[in-house]
Design a protein around this motif. Structure first.
Motif, PDB file in Angstrom:
ATOM      1  N   SER A 165       0.841  -1.190   0.000  1.00 47.38           N
ATOM      2  CA  SER A 165       0.000   0.000   0.000  1.00 47.38           C
ATOM      3  C   SER A 165       0.879   1.244   0.000  1.00 47.38           C
ATOM      4  CB  SER A 165      -0.920   0.005   1.221  1.00 47.38           C
ATOM      5  OG  SER A 165      -0.154   0.005   2.416  1.00 47.38           O
ATOM      6  N   PHE A 166       0.357   2.343  -0.493  1.00 48.71           N
ATOM      7  CA  PHE A 166       1.182   3.530  -0.677  1.00 48.71           C
ATOM      8  C   PHE A 166       0.390   4.794  -0.334  1.00 48.71           C
ATOM      9  CE2 PHE A 166      -0.932   4.496  -4.710  1.00 48.71           C
ATOM     10  CZ  PHE A 166      -1.401   3.246  -5.082  1.00 48.71           C
ATOM     11  N   PRO A 167       1.047   5.722   0.353  1.00 48.06           N
ATOM     12  CA  PRO A 167       0.374   6.981   0.659  1.00 48.06           C
ATOM     13  C   PRO A 167       0.500   8.023  -0.441  1.00 48.06           C
ATOM     14  CG  PRO A 167       2.471   6.880   1.788  1.00 48.06           C
ATOM     15  CD  PRO A 167       2.327   5.584   1.063  1.00 48.06           C
ATOM     16  N   ASP A 168       1.545   7.936  -1.257  1.00 46.20           N
ATOM     17  CA  ASP A 168       1.821   8.953  -2.271  1.00 46.20           C
ATOM     18  C   ASP A 168       1.850   8.323  -3.653  1.00 46.20           C
ATOM     19  OD1 ASP A 168       4.390  10.148  -0.047  1.00 46.20           O
ATOM     20  OD2 ASP A 168       2.245  10.605  -0.053  1.00 46.20           O
ATOM     21  N   VAL A 169       1.337   9.036  -4.635  1.00 46.21           N
ATOM     22  CA  VAL A 169       1.371   8.532  -6.010  1.00 46.21           C
ATOM     23  C   VAL A 169       2.759   8.761  -6.593  1.00 46.21           C
ATOM     24  CG1 VAL A 169      -1.083   8.951  -6.363  1.00 46.21           C
ATOM     25  CG2 VAL A 169       0.569  10.715  -7.001  1.00 46.21           C
ATOM     26  N   PRO A 170       3.194   7.925  -7.541  1.00 46.09           N
ATOM     27  CA  PRO A 170       4.496   8.148  -8.190  1.00 46.09           C
ATOM     28  C   PRO A 170       4.472   9.407  -9.048  1.00 46.09           C
ATOM     29  CG  PRO A 170       3.669   5.911  -8.563  1.00 46.09           C
ATOM     30  CD  PRO A 170       2.537   6.702  -8.011  1.00 46.09           C
ATOM     31  N   HIS A 171       5.653   9.847  -9.415  1.00 42.91           N
ATOM     32  CA  HIS A 171       5.796  11.040 -10.245  1.00 42.91           C
ATOM     33  C   HIS A 171       6.550  10.709 -11.521  1.00 42.91           C
ATOM     34  CE1 HIS A 171       4.444  13.096  -6.661  1.00 42.91           C
ATOM     35  NE2 HIS A 171       4.426  14.250  -7.301  1.00 42.91           N
ATOM     36  N   LEU A 172       6.374  11.566 -12.500  1.00 39.45           N
ATOM     37  CA  LEU A 172       7.076  11.450 -13.785  1.00 39.45           C
ATOM     38  C   LEU A 172       7.871  12.724 -13.998  1.00 39.45           C
ATOM     39  CD1 LEU A 172       7.552  10.236 -16.676  1.00 39.45           C
ATOM     40  CD2 LEU A 172       5.498  11.473 -17.373  1.00 39.45           C
ATOM     41  N   GLN A 173       9.175  12.562 -14.220  1.00 39.74           N
ATOM     42  CA  GLN A 173      10.017  13.706 -14.521  1.00 39.74           C
ATOM     43  C   GLN A 173      10.114  13.867 -16.027  1.00 39.74           C
ATOM     44  OE1 GLN A 173      13.757  13.161 -12.544  1.00 39.74           O
ATOM     45  NE2 GLN A 173      12.926  13.593 -10.512  1.00 39.74           N
ATOM     46  N   LEU A 174       9.644  15.003 -16.514  1.00 42.23           N
ATOM     47  CA  LEU A 174       9.582  15.272 -17.952  1.00 42.23           C
ATOM     48  C   LEU A 174      10.261  16.602 -18.227  1.00 42.23           C
ATOM     49  CD1 LEU A 174       8.417  14.801 -20.857  1.00 42.23           C
ATOM     50  CD2 LEU A 174       6.387  16.052 -20.090  1.00 42.23           C
ATOM     51  N   SER A 175      11.178  16.588 -19.171  1.00 42.48           N
ATOM     52  CA  SER A 175      11.790  17.846 -19.594  1.00 42.48           C
ATOM     53  C   SER A 175      12.221  17.712 -21.046  1.00 42.48           C
ATOM     54  CB  SER A 175      12.990  18.204 -18.719  1.00 42.48           C
ATOM     55  OG  SER A 175      14.047  17.275 -18.907  1.00 42.48           O
ATOM     56  N   TYR A 176      12.279  18.851 -21.734  1.00 45.55           N
ATOM     57  CA  TYR A 176      12.757  18.868 -23.113  1.00 45.55           C
ATOM     58  C   TYR A 176      13.202  20.287 -23.460  1.00 45.55           C
ATOM     59  CZ  TYR A 176       8.306  21.013 -24.563  1.00 45.55           C
ATOM     60  OH  TYR A 176       7.236  21.857 -24.723  1.00 45.55           O
ATOM     61  N   SER A 177      13.895  20.379 -24.563  1.00 48.26           N
ATOM     62  CA  SER A 177      14.385  21.670 -25.039  1.00 48.26           C
ATOM     63  C   SER A 177      13.809  21.934 -26.417  1.00 48.26           C
ATOM     64  CB  SER A 177      15.918  21.667 -25.096  1.00 48.26           C
ATOM     65  OG  SER A 177      16.398  22.873 -25.674  1.00 48.26           O
ATOM     66  N   GLN A 178      13.304  23.160 -26.596  1.00 46.77           N
ATOM     67  CA  GLN A 178      12.728  23.552 -27.886  1.00 46.77           C
ATOM     68  C   GLN A 178      13.409  24.832 -28.327  1.00 46.77           C
ATOM     69  OE1 GLN A 178      10.588  26.045 -29.306  1.00 46.77           O
ATOM     70  NE2 GLN A 178      10.504  24.836 -31.163  1.00 46.77           N
ATOM     71  N   GLN A 179      14.340  24.672 -29.288  1.00 44.51           N
ATOM     72  CA  GLN A 179      15.111  25.796 -29.801  1.00 44.51           C
ATOM     73  C   GLN A 179      15.770  26.574 -28.668  1.00 44.51           C
ATOM     74  OE1 GLN A 179      12.405  27.993 -32.359  1.00 44.51           O
ATOM     75  NE2 GLN A 179      12.960  26.750 -34.125  1.00 44.51           N
ATOM     76  N   GLY A 180      16.378  25.851 -27.755  1.00 43.93           N
ATOM     77  CA  GLY A 180      17.099  26.459 -26.661  1.00 43.93           C
ATOM     78  C   GLY A 180      16.272  26.794 -25.450  1.00 43.93           C
ATOM     79  N   GLN A 181      14.966  26.705 -25.548  1.00 41.31           N
ATOM     80  CA  GLN A 181      14.098  26.996 -24.413  1.00 41.31           C
ATOM     81  C   GLN A 181      13.771  25.703 -23.694  1.00 41.31           C
ATOM     82  OE1 GLN A 181      10.622  29.207 -25.459  1.00 41.31           O
ATOM     83  NE2 GLN A 181      10.205  29.857 -23.372  1.00 41.31           N
TER      84      GLN A 181
END
Length: 890
Positions: free
Chosen positions: A735-751
C-alpha cells in the motif's frame, strides 16, 4: 529508543519531545546522536523535517564526527527529504550540489554509500542543478573498478558492488555529460564492466557481477552509447539467456527487449535467434513470455518467415495462459512483415486452424479482407481453406473464414465440386454459433446461385432452408425464409445477391485489438485516431506491404514499429474535448489537408488557469501541479505553458483508462492504462506537435519502495510531427500513501521545459469490485470490526451544486468499487466495496477489503460525509482522499 518503537509520525506526543531530540543531535555524545538519528529516521514526519533538518545537515557535512554518525545522518536526511515533499527547498541545488560533490570525495565507503543513496533520492525527484556531480560519480566508479577500497568493502573480489550499482543508477537520471573527458571516462568504465564480465562458479559472486552489468546496460541505453558498446551488451546478454539460472535468463531477455528497439544492434540480436526461440520451451512461464516479447520486437522483413514458423510450431504445445497473446502477436507479425501474399494466406489459415478458440473474429476478418482485395489470391485461398476442412478442422473461426471464402470463390476451385464444398461446411453447421450459422446460410445461397444446374445441391440447400424457416432464432428464421423466396425467383436473386466488393482501405483490426483490449464501442469511437489518414504510419518499416492491405475497423491502426507503437494522442480538432474543455461548435467543411497536418493540427489553446490548492495533490507529495516553469528564451520569448489544467487532466485519468497527461504548444503526452490485480501496463504516447524538433528529452519515473517499475527506453529527440510510444510496467508491492511522479523535460530551440507530473497510479487502480453482491451481515461484521482511525477515516465534503445519487455511484464504479444496494438503512446513503491487491516480492498477492460509506445531507444534497474503512492505514487514507477530491469536483 522506546519512542521510536511505540510512536508514529502522527502522534501528538512527538511535539513534546522534539526539543529533547535536538539536544541529542547537537550533543557531543555519539551514542546520543546515533539514537536521535535512528529515531528521526524511523518516525520523522513533515514537522520534524522543518524543525530538525538543519541539524541533521550539519552532521552530514561535519568532517569532525565519526563516519558511523555521518552515515546515519545522510540516511536520516533522505527520510526527511521524502517527508518534506517534492517542492521543498530543503536541499537547494545551488548549495548542496557543491556539498555533495565534496562528500563524494570521501575515502570511507560507508559514508560514500549513504551519500550516493541520498543523491539517488534527490535526483529521482529532480536532477536539475546536480548535473555537475556526474563527473564525481564517474571518478568514483573508476576508483571502484580499480579496486582502490579496503578489504572490508570487497565482496567476492568485487569492490563494493552495491555502491557501483547505485552510482550507475544515479547516472541514468542525468543527461549525457557535455564534457568530452567525462564522456570518455564513462564510456571506458562501461566497456570494462560489459566486456570484462566473467562467469564465476560462486552464485553470490555471479549475482553481484550481474547486478552491475544490468545497470551498466541500462546506463548505456540511457546515454545513447556508441554502437560497439551496445553490440557488446547484446553479446553478453546472449550468454545470459543461454544459462540455466532462471533469474539471469529472465533479466537477460528483458534487457535484450529494450536493446532490440535500437536499430543499430538488431542484426547482432538476430545471431541469438536460436537461443531466444529455445526460451519458448522453458519451464518458467515468465521466461516464456519474455522470449515471446523479444521475438515479437526483433522480427523484421528478413527473419519473419523463421520467427512466424517457430511461433506456429510452438502454438501446438503452448501453455493455454499464453495462447491468446501468442496468436495475436503471430497474426500481427504476419500482417506487418509478410514477404508475399500467398505466404500470408498460408500462415493465417494455419494460425486460425491451430489456434482454435483463441482465434478471434479480428483474425479471420483481417484475413478475408486482404484476400478479397487481391484478385490473385481468390482461388489460392479457397483451395487452402478447403484443404483445412478436409483435414478435419472444425473450430468456428475457421468455419466462418471458410464460409466466406467458399461462398465467394468456391466456384473457382474446379477440383472440388460445390456440392462437396457444401457437404464439408454442413458437417460443421450444428456445432457453431447462431452468428456463424447465418454466415453459412448466406454462403449456401451463393454456392447454389453459382451452379443453379446442380439439382442435388439445390435439394440439399433447400432442405436446410426449410428446416430453419421454422427455427426459434428470429435472425436465422428470417434468413431462411428470405433465401427460400430468392431461390423461387432466380432473376431477382442474381440481381441482388452479388459478390462482395473490395473493402475500403482501413486500418488493422489486429493492431487495434492489441492496443485496446478494454472499452466499449462508444469509448473506442471517442479515442483519437491511431494512424495517418492514408493508413500508413510515418516511418513504418513495412510501407510497401501496407499499401496492399485493405482492412476494416472503426478505430484506425496500421503496421507499426516493433513495439506496436500507435498514434494514440491524435492531435486533431477534438483534442480540447479530451483535455476537459468545452468542445467548439462544428466548423464548416475545410479543404483537404496534408495527413500530418490532419493528425497533428490543433486549435488555439484554451486559456486555462491553474487550479486552486488540491488536497489530493498535496497528499501525493507536494503542492498541486501547475503550469510548467520554463526559463525565458533569449530574446524575451514567452515561457512555454500548458494549454489546460494539469490537475484537471490528472483527476480525469484517475477515473479513466486513457487521456491526456500533459500538453503544451509543442508536446503532448497521452497515456493508456490497463490493470489486473497488482499489475499495471501504462503506454505513454509522446507527440511533437510543432514543425521543429524537440531535443534533450528526459522522461523518467523515480523509484518508489511501494512499486516496481520497468520503463522502456525513451528517445532524446522527437522530430517534427513524430510520435513515439513508451511502455511502463508497474507492480504494486505494498500500500502507498503517495502517487508516483514522472520527470519530464525537453528543449525547444534552446528553451527548456521541465515538469514533475503526478502519475495517475492511484489506489483505486489496484482495486477490483466484487463479482456478486456482498451479504448484509458480511459487510456489517467487517465494518464493525474496524473500530476507528487510522484504519477507518472520514472527511466531510461540501459542494457548490447539488449532486444526485446516480453520479456518485458512477464515480465509485469508475474507481473500481462496487456500489451495493440495500445495505445502508438510509436509502439515500451509498455503500461500495472493493478489494485492493498488492504483491510483495517473492510472496503471493495480498488482498485488503475496502469499504466505503457516503452519507448525504438530504435537504440540499450539498454536503457529503465520506468514510472509508480497511485493515490497512495507507489504503484507507489514500482511498478516502481520492474519493473526497473527486466528489467535490464532479
Amino acid at each position: 529508543m522506546a519512542c521510536s518503537v511505540l510512536l508514529t509520525e502522527k502522534d501528538e506526543f512527538l511535539r513534546l519531545i522534539i526539543n529533547s531530540i535536538r539536544n541529542d543531535l547537537i550533543s557531543r555524545n555519539e551514542a546520543f546522536q546515533a539514537l536521535a538519528l535512528s529515531f528521526i529516521g524511523n518516525v520523522g514526519g513533515q514537522e520534524m523535517a522543518s524543525l530538525l533538518a538543519v541539524d541533521v545537515m550539519a552532521l552530514v557535512t561535519n568532517g569532525a564526527v565519526r563516519p558511523i554518525i555521518r552515515k546515519k545522518a545522510a540516511l536520516c536526511l533522505l527520510r526527511l527529504l521524502r517527508k518534506a515533499g517534492p517542492d521543498s527547498d530543503m536541499l537547494a541545488p545551488d548549495q548542496w550540489s557543491v556539498k555533495l560533490g565534496g562528500l563524494l570525495d570521501e575515502r570511507d565507503l560507508g559514508v560514500l554509500m549513504a551519500v550516493v543513496t541520498l543523491l539517488l533520492g534527490i535526483v529521482s525527484r529532480n536532477y536539475e542543478g546536480y548535473e555537475s556531480l556526474s563527473g564525481k560519480l564517474v571518478k568514483l566508479l573508476e576508483r571502484l573498478k580499480n579496486r582502490e577500497v579496503s578489504p572490508d568493502y570487497t565482496y567476492y573480489g568485487i569492490a563494493s558492488p552495491w555502491l557501483q550499482v547505485k552510482c550507475l543508477r544515479v547516472l541514468q537520471y542525468f543527461p549525457v555529460p557535455d564534457d568530452p573527458a567525462i564522456n570518455k571516462a564513462l564510456d571506458s568504465v562501461l566497456k570494462r564492466i560489459i566486456t570484462g564480465n566473467e562467469v564465476a562458479k560462486n552464485i553470490n559472486k555471479n549475482n553481484a557481477q550481474h547486478a552491475i552489468v544490468f545497470e551498466a546496460v541500462s546506463l548505456a541505453l540511457a546515454m545513447d552509447a556508441d554502437t560497439e558498446l551496445l553490440q557488446a551488451s547484446v553479446s553478453l546478454l546472449g550468454k545470459f539467456i543461454s544459462v540455466r539460472e532462471p533469474n539471469i535468463k529472465y533479466l537477460g531477455l528483458e534487457n535484450m527487449v529494450r536493446l532490440a528497439e535500437v536499430p543499430a544492434v538488431i542484426d547482432t540480436i538476430h545471431r541469438h535467434q536460436k537461443s531466444i526461440v529455445a526460451t519458448l520451451k522453458d519451464a518458467d512461464i515468465s521466461i516464456r513470455r519474455r522470449g515471446l516479447d523479444l521475438l515479437f520486437t526483433m522480427c523484421n522483413n528478413q527473419n519473419v518467415r523463421d520467427i512466424v514458423d517457430e511461433l506456429l510450431k510452438y502454438l501446438e504445445i503452448a501453455d493455454f495462459t499464453m495462447r491468446d497473446e501468442l496468436v495475436l502477436k503471430t497474426a500481427v507479425l504476419a500482417e506487418r512483415f509478410f514477404p508475399d501474399l500467398e505466404w500470408y494466406t498460408d500462415v493465417m489459415i494455419t494460425l486460425i486452424e491451430r489456434a482454435g478458440e483463441f482465434s478471434t473474429k479480428d483474425i479471420w476478418h483481417s484475413t478475408v479482407q486482404l484476400i478479397t482485395n487481391n484478385d490473385d489470391l481468390h482461388t489460392y485461398a479457397a483451395t487452402k481453406v478447403l484443404e483445412a476442412l478436409q483435414r478435419g478442422a472444425a473450430h468456428e473461426s475457421l468455419v466462418c473464414c471458410a464460409a466466406y471464402l467458399l461462398g465467394e470463390y468456391g466456384r473457382q476451385v474446379q477440383e472440388v465440386p460445390l456440392r462437396d464444398q457444401f457437404a464439408l461446411l454442413q458437417e460443421r453447421f450444428v456445432t457453431v454459433s447462431s452468428e456463424a450459422k447465418g454466415l453459412l446460410l448466406s454462403a449456401y445461397l451463393k454456392m447454389l446461385l453459382a451452379d443453379p444446374s446442380d439439382d442435388q445441391l439445390r435439394q440439399q440447400v433447400g432442405a436446410v432452408y426449410e428446416r430453419y424457416s421454422h427455427f426459434m432464432d428470429a435472425d436465422l428464421q428470417q434468413r431462411a425464409v428470405e433465401y427460400q423466396g430468392l431461390l423461387k425467383h432466380p432473376e431477382v436473386a442474381n440481381r441482388n445477391v452479388t459478390a462482395m466488393p473490395k473493402w475500403e482501405k482501413r486500418k488493422s483490426l489486429l493492431l487495434r485489438r492489441m492496443a485496446e483490449k478494454e472499452g466499449d464501442e462508444e469509448e473506442t469511437q471517442q479515442k483519437p485516431v491511431w494512424l495517418q489518414e492514408d493508413g500508413q504510419e510515418v516511418g513504418s518499416p513495412s510501407a510497401d506491404n501496407a499499401s496492399q492491405l485493405h482492412l476494416e475497423g472503426p478505430t484506425p491502426t496500421q503496421p507499426m514499429d516493433p513495439q506496436g507503437a500507435a498514434d494514440f494522442i491524435g492531435l486533431d480538432d477534438d483534442a480540447p474535448e479530451s483535455n476537459g474543455n468545452t468542445p467548439a461548435a462544428p466548423a464548416p467543411p475545410a479543404a483537404p489537408r496534408n495527413p500530418l497536418e490532419e493528425l497533428y493540427g490543433s486549435p488555439e489553446p484554451p486559456q486555462a488557469q491553474p487550479s486552486a490548492a488540491d488536497r489530493f495533490a498535496i497528499r501525493s507529495g507536494g503542492a498541486p501541479q501547475g503550469p510548467p516553469v520554463s526559463p525565458p528564451a533569449a530574446g524575451g520569448a514567452e515561457p512555454i505553458r500548458p494549454v489546460g489544467d494539469i490537475n484537471d487532466w490528472f483527476r480525469k485519468l484517475c477515473q479513466s483508462p486513457s487521456g491526456v497527461l500533459y500538453e503544451d504548444n509543442y508536446l503532448q503526452v497521452g497515456l493508456k492504462t490497463q490493470y489486473q490485480g497488482s499489475q499495471g501496463q501504462i503506454t505513454f504516447f509522446l507527440g511533437n506537435k510543432h514543425a521543429t524538433p524537440l531535443e534533450k528529452i528526459i522522461f523518467a519515473v523515480p523509484p518508489q519502495p511501494q512499486f516496481q517499475f520497468q520503463l522502456a527506453s525513451v528517445p532524446q529527440r522527437l522530430d517534427p510531427k513524430q510520435q513515439v510510444q513508451v511502455a511502463l510496467k508497474v507492480t504494486c508491492v505494498s500500500s502507498f500513501p503517495d502517487v508516483p511522479h514522472l520527470q519530464l523535460s525537453y528543449s525547444q530551440q534552446g528553451q527548456q521545459v521541465a515538469q514533475n507530473l503526478m502519475l495517475p497510479i492511484v489506489v483505486s487502480k489496484f482495486c477490483t469490485p466484487p463479482d456478486n453482491p456482498v451479504p448484509k451481515e458480511v459487510f456489517f461484521s467487517r465494518w464493525r470490526a474496524i473500530a476507528g482511525p487510522p484504519q477507518k477515516v472520514g472527511e466531510r465534503v461540501t459542494r457548490v451544486t447539488p449532486l444526485a445519487k446516480g453520479p456518485v455511484e458512477a464515480l465509485l464504479s469508475s474507481l473500481n468499487l462496487g456500489p451495493q444496494q440495500g445495505l445502508d438503512p438510509e436509502p439515500e446513503n451509498i455503500v461500495a466495496v472493493g478489494t485492493f491487491t498488492s504483491t510483495p516480492p517473492g510472496q503471493p498477492p495480498q488482498q485488503v477489503a475496502c469499504m466505503v460509506r457516503i452519507e448525504v445531507e438530504k435537504a440540499q444534497r450539498l454536503m457529503f460525509q465520506v468514510t472509508v474503512g480497511s485493515s490497512d492505514v495507507n489504503t484507507s487514507a489514500a482511498l478516502k482522499d481520492l474519493i473526497a477530491q473527486l466528489l467535490a469536483r464532479i
